[in-house]
Design an enzyme around this catalytic site. Structure first.
Site, PDB file in Angstrom:
ATOM      1  N   GLU A   1      12.273 -29.713  28.160  1.00 25.59           N
ATOM      2  CA  GLU A   1      12.662 -28.383  28.644  1.00 25.59           C
ATOM      3  C   GLU A   1      12.150 -28.194  30.067  1.00 25.59           C
ATOM      4  O   GLU A   1      11.012 -28.570  30.380  1.00 25.59           O
ATOM      5  CB  GLU A   1      12.090 -27.288  27.748  1.00 25.59           C
ATOM      6  CG  GLU A   1      12.392 -25.867  28.214  1.00 25.59           C
ATOM      7  CD  GLU A   1      11.852 -24.803  27.262  1.00 25.59           C
ATOM      8  OE1 GLU A   1      11.805 -25.081  26.034  1.00 25.59           O
ATOM      9  OE2 GLU A   1      11.442 -23.714  27.726  1.00 25.59           O
TER      10      GLU A   1
ATOM     11  N   GLU B   1      10.896 -18.110  34.737  1.00 19.33           N
ATOM     12  CA  GLU B   1      10.610 -17.195  33.646  1.00 19.33           C
ATOM     13  C   GLU B   1       9.898 -15.984  34.245  1.00 19.33           C
ATOM     14  O   GLU B   1       9.119 -16.101  35.194  1.00 19.33           O
ATOM     15  CB  GLU B   1       9.723 -17.836  32.581  1.00 19.33           C
ATOM     16  CG  GLU B   1      10.449 -18.773  31.653  1.00 19.33           C
ATOM     17  CD  GLU B   1       9.608 -19.115  30.438  1.00 19.33           C
ATOM     18  OE1 GLU B   1      10.001 -18.723  29.325  1.00 19.33           O
ATOM     19  OE2 GLU B   1       8.575 -19.772  30.601  1.00 19.33           O
TER      20      GLU B   1
END
Length: 365
Positions: A252, A257
């Site tokens: 990932e 974020e």
């Protein structure tokens, strides 16, 4: 009596020797040969305090190390396995700062080294509209979605719907226009406070899996973030083989974020087996004045050896790719706004809705 005294002396001597032997067996060993270099970005004879970006690149090496801890002015900011950390100082002007690196051995022994540096941080005049983007030297644009068509391009994206049951998140994803529209040259994903099939919030999540997958290049998006306590917008990638091998074996890459409870901070991470959740040593954050205002460019410059993460051209996280990790395979994009959960945290009681706007997603190779 003399014989008794002799016996006592022998017993005490043997006991002392035994303690010494035990101490030698359980002795904590410290890493050896700790070497630390601190590179102030842009430092020259004419600019001894750097170029005003406030960025320093720290590299440490030692023998017998399991991790390196980095302290900035006595506050721990990162732990890494490779001894590399990039930090951006935010205090405006020329300031003195202490950088301490602690090399930690498997037995818990610590060797440390401290540097005091003088660094210049100039006032950031970026208002959210000034962007730093485009290809690296030798790269060209190989794919983009500019969101100009007035609807979501099904040749690029597919919806993920429902309660995905991950990270204790609170939203249910839909494909409704209430949660996702393409208009005015923008992709807009809106999280709403509304009950739907047992969830207290709705939102949208789209991905390029099976349609647009990439290996290496500059991955870039220009985004205006969804604000409010409890929001968790993200621009990220998953390994294209996830259906075969699962997560985290697939890998990932989190390019951006953001959590609304800290309105000026953004994060980047990578995940792989042995580096997930609490044991993740790759997460880095950057505080950006005005991050909660206007658009910003989030990008990952990815090649066979490393991934470099940037916000508005400021580099703040570099991950070194080694053999056996999944980051030399194909990945696909995901855009979403989650609510609450393990990272998003508690949602404000007065939350009604919040929208993430995406101007474009581009790939240069």
């Amino acid at each position: 009596m003399k014989r008794v005294i002799n016996y006592i002396f022998v017993f005490v001597s043997l006991s002392f020797m035994s303690c010494n032997e035990d101490n030698e067996v359980f002795q904590v060993e410290r890493p050896s040969g700790l070497s630390v270099t601190v590179d102030v970005v842009g430092k020259t004879t004419e600019m001894p305090n750097g170029d005003g970006s406030g960025i320093v690149i720290i590299e440490a090496t030692a023998t017998g190390v399991v991790k390196y801890d980095f302290y900035i002015n006595d506050t721990k900011r990162a732990s890494t396995l490779d001894g590399k950390y990039t930090h951006t100082f935010e205090a405006i002007g020329i300031n003195q700062n202490d950088i301490r690196v602690e090399a930690v051995s498997v037995s818990g022994g610590i060797s440390e080294s401290t540097r005091n540096i003088s660094i210049l941080r100039e006032d950031d005049t970026t208002d959210g509209e000034l962007i730093i983007s485009g290809p690296l030297p030798g790269q060209v644009l190989v794919w983009s979605d500019e969101f100009d068509s007035g609807s979501l391009d099904s040749s690029n994206w597919v919806f993920e719907t429902g309660d995905l049951g991950v990270n204790n998140e609170l939203q249910r994803y839909t494909d409704r226009s209430d949660n996702l529209v393409v208009e005015d040259g923008l992709l807009k994903i809106t999280a709403k406070a509304e009950q739907l099939d047992g969830n207290a919030y709705t939102s949208a999540r789209i991905k390029t899996q099976g349609k647009r997958e990439f290996r290496f290049g500059t991955m870039e998006a220009r985004i205006k973030l969804a604000l409010g306590q409890g929001t968790w917008p993200a621009f990220w990638m998953l390994g294209a083989n996830i259906d075969e091998v699962g997560w985290p074996v697939c890998g990932e890459i989190d390019i951006m974020e953001y959590v609304g409870r800290n309105p000026i901070r953004t994060y980047s991470n990578v995940f792989f087996p042995g580096n997930t959740g609490a044991d993740n040593t790759t997460s880095r954050s950057l505080d950006v004045d005005g991050l909660d205002e206007g658009f910003h460019v989030f990008r990952a410059e990815w090649d066979t050896n490393k991934i470099v993460f940037k916000v508005d051209g400021v580099e703040y996280n570099t991950f070194t790719i080694t053999d056996g990790l999944p980051f030399r395979d194909d990945f696909f994009f995901i855009l979403n706004v989650a609510m609450g959960g393990d990272f998003g945290g508690a949602v404000s009681a007065d939350f009604t809705e919040a929208t993430m706007e995406v101007d474009y997603v581009r790939v240069y190779q």
